[in-house]
Scaffold this motif. Structure first.
Motif, PDB file in Angstrom:
ATOM      1  N   PHE A  33       0.832  -1.200   0.000  1.00  0.00           N
ATOM      2  CA  PHE A  33       0.000   0.000   0.000  1.00  0.00           C
ATOM      3  C   PHE A  33       0.872   1.258   0.000  1.00  0.00           C
ATOM      4  O   PHE A  33       0.665   2.178  -0.791  1.00  0.00           O
ATOM      5  N   LEU A  34       1.862   1.271   0.884  1.00  0.00           N
ATOM      6  CA  LEU A  34       2.674   2.486   1.065  1.00  0.00           C
ATOM      7  C   LEU A  34       3.419   2.870  -0.219  1.00  0.00           C
ATOM      8  O   LEU A  34       3.585   4.054  -0.507  1.00  0.00           O
ATOM      9  N   HIS A  53      -5.080   1.833  15.358  1.00  0.00           N
ATOM     10  CA  HIS A  53      -5.274   0.375  15.149  1.00  0.00           C
ATOM     11  C   HIS A  53      -5.171  -0.332  16.525  1.00  0.00           C
ATOM     12  O   HIS A  53      -6.056  -0.187  17.324  1.00  0.00           O
ATOM     13  N   HIS A 104       0.755   4.665  15.346  1.00  0.00           N
ATOM     14  CA  HIS A 104       0.189   3.484  14.678  1.00  0.00           C
ATOM     15  C   HIS A 104       0.778   2.216  15.284  1.00  0.00           C
ATOM     16  O   HIS A 104       1.999   2.127  15.487  1.00  0.00           O
ATOM     17  N   ASP A 110       0.051  -1.047  13.712  1.00  0.00           N
ATOM     18  CA  ASP A 110      -0.680  -1.660  12.604  1.00  0.00           C
ATOM     19  C   ASP A 110      -0.927  -3.144  12.842  1.00  0.00           C
ATOM     20  O   ASP A 110      -0.210  -3.792  13.601  1.00  0.00           O
ATOM     21  N   ASP A 163       3.567   6.947  11.644  1.00  0.00           N
ATOM     22  CA  ASP A 163       2.975   6.031  10.670  1.00  0.00           C
ATOM     23  C   ASP A 163       4.048   5.496   9.730  1.00  0.00           C
ATOM     24  O   ASP A 163       5.229   5.601  10.028  1.00  0.00           O
ATOM     25  N   SER A 164       3.635   4.909   8.630  1.00  0.00           N
ATOM     26  CA  SER A 164       4.497   4.267   7.624  1.00  0.00           C
ATOM     27  C   SER A 164       4.941   2.871   8.083  1.00  0.00           C
ATOM     28  O   SER A 164       4.298   2.281   8.952  1.00  0.00           O
TER      29      SER A 164
HETATM   30  N1  HPA Z   1      -0.398   2.516   8.393  1.00  0.00           N
HETATM   31  C1  HPA Z   1       0.831   3.052   8.381  1.00  0.00           C
HETATM   32  N2  HPA Z   1       1.129   4.121   7.688  1.00  0.00           N
HETATM   33  C2  HPA Z   1       0.192   4.707   6.959  1.00  0.00           C
HETATM   34  C3  HPA Z   1      -1.089   4.206   6.919  1.00  0.00           C
HETATM   35  C4  HPA Z   1      -1.401   3.052   7.684  1.00  0.00           C
HETATM   36  O1  HPA Z   1      -2.529   2.564   7.732  1.00  0.00           O
HETATM   37  N3  HPA Z   1      -1.798   5.009   6.085  1.00  0.00           N
HETATM   38  C5  HPA Z   1      -0.962   5.978   5.675  1.00  0.00           C
HETATM   39  N4  HPA Z   1       0.244   5.799   6.189  1.00  0.00           N
END
Ligand code: HPA
Ligand code: ZN
Length: 332
Positions: A57-58, A220, A194, A196, A166-167
């Protein structure tokens, strides 16, 4: 139930502004800023959104944010989001932004935050949406870079309510940023991070958030359920957990409805949010609706989840009280 959820006054505490970039908007900005795109149509972009974990995703998220160049671009991005939030009856937002994702490309901190702030003022005046901004550090960048950005932010201290992290979480534990968050706390910022879903050493990371960082909230945090003592500690401190069901589905193939119920049963202040709605194709109402499709939630449980969002927000006490009364009236 669907109408009840759509019309309910809501709070959004976990939305990345850069994650609200819609494919059509990516194209419009690329054209305006004369940036070459790998994809030829918005549909091709959406087809590329086949994320299966956080890094996949990142990679797309950071590539796409390159189209954001000017203060006007950041204003538009943020104001578009507020217009969409208004449709969802969101009355209060604590949006995240990632300054390092922009300064690393030569876009100044001032350009980013001036555009975002102007949109926040406009949303308050025109839409009645209140918001407080959270600056996130990228955990896969160095602690020194985070510290530099913390110092940059102090010129805008009144425009930022807190800091987050994040990240990519792998090999980037909370403790890496102990000094940065200690200084942020001294400066009066609220703290969140975060944690995650299903990351390596995640339970240890959540303990570090509590013991080393002393966070005010957790983003999360689903995996806290693996440790009963950790759940008790989160509950007794009254810490909010901002869970994002549709985002989680990309990683764990579930909307984590059973985990959300387990958190409610343990009196943990879990709430529902959207994370990166432009990418996961689901805004806040959509997240609630997806959740009640996967599992049965009563009106009282939905109300409880939404109440947690207001309770664990960083709005002023009086403002918070006003929202909670508004919510009470809505349900009666
Ligand atoms: N997690 C970590 N980093 C992020 C996220 C995520 O859900 N969304 C944007 N950066
Ligand atoms: Zn997030």
């Amino acid at each position: 139930m669907q109408d009840f959820i759509r019309d309910m006054p809501k709070a959004e505490l976990h939305v990345h502004l850069e994650g609200t970039l819609e494919p059509e908007h990516i194209f419009a900005l690329a054209e305006r800023n004369q940036i070459e795109m790998e994809y030829k149509t918005p549909e091709e972009v959406i087809a590329a959104y086949n994320f299966h974990d956080l890094p996949s995703f990142l990679a797309i998220y950071y590539a796409a944010m390159g189209v954001l160049q000017t203060e006007e671009d950041f204003f538009e991005l943020t104001y578009h989001y507020f217009l969409r939030a208004h449709e969802d009856n969101i009355v209060y937002v604590e949006p995240f932004f990632d300054p390092q994702g922009h300064t690393s490309r030569g876009v100044s901190f001032a350009t980013v935050i001036n555009g975002i702030h102007r949109a926040q003022v406009a949303a308050r005046e025109k839409l009645g949406i209140e918001s407080n901004l959270i600056m996130c550090f990228l955990r896969d960048a160095s602690a020194e870079s985070a510290m530099q950005h913390l110092h940059m932010s102090l010129a805008y201290r009144d425009w930022i309510i807190g800091v987050g992290l994040d990240s990519d979480e792998k090999d980037n534990p909370p403790s890496k940023f102990r000094e940065v968050f200690a200084l942020a706390r001294q400066e009066g910022y609220k703290l969140t991070m975060h944690c995650d879903v299903n990351q390596v050493d995640i339970v240890d990371h959540i303990w570090q958030c509590l013991d080393d960082i002393e966070v005010d909230r957790i983003d999360h945090g689903i995996n806290s359920l693996e440790d009963e003592k950790l759940c008790q500690e989160i509950a007794s401190r009254g810490l909010g957990l901002t869970v994002c069901p549709v985002s989680n589905r990309f990683v764990v193939q579930s909307l984590t409805s059973q985990e959300i119920k387990a958190m409610l049963a343990r009196r943990m202040k879990v709430s529902i949010h959207s994370d990166d709605p432009g990418y996961f194709r689901a805004y806040l109402t959509d997240n609630y609706l997806a959740l009640i499709e996967e599992a049965e939630f009563s009106r009282a449980e939905i109300m409880q989840l939404n109440r947690h969002a207001f309770e664990t927000s960083w709005a002023e006490d009086e403002q918070k009280q006003r929202y909670l009364e508004q919510l009470q009236q809505y349900s009666s």
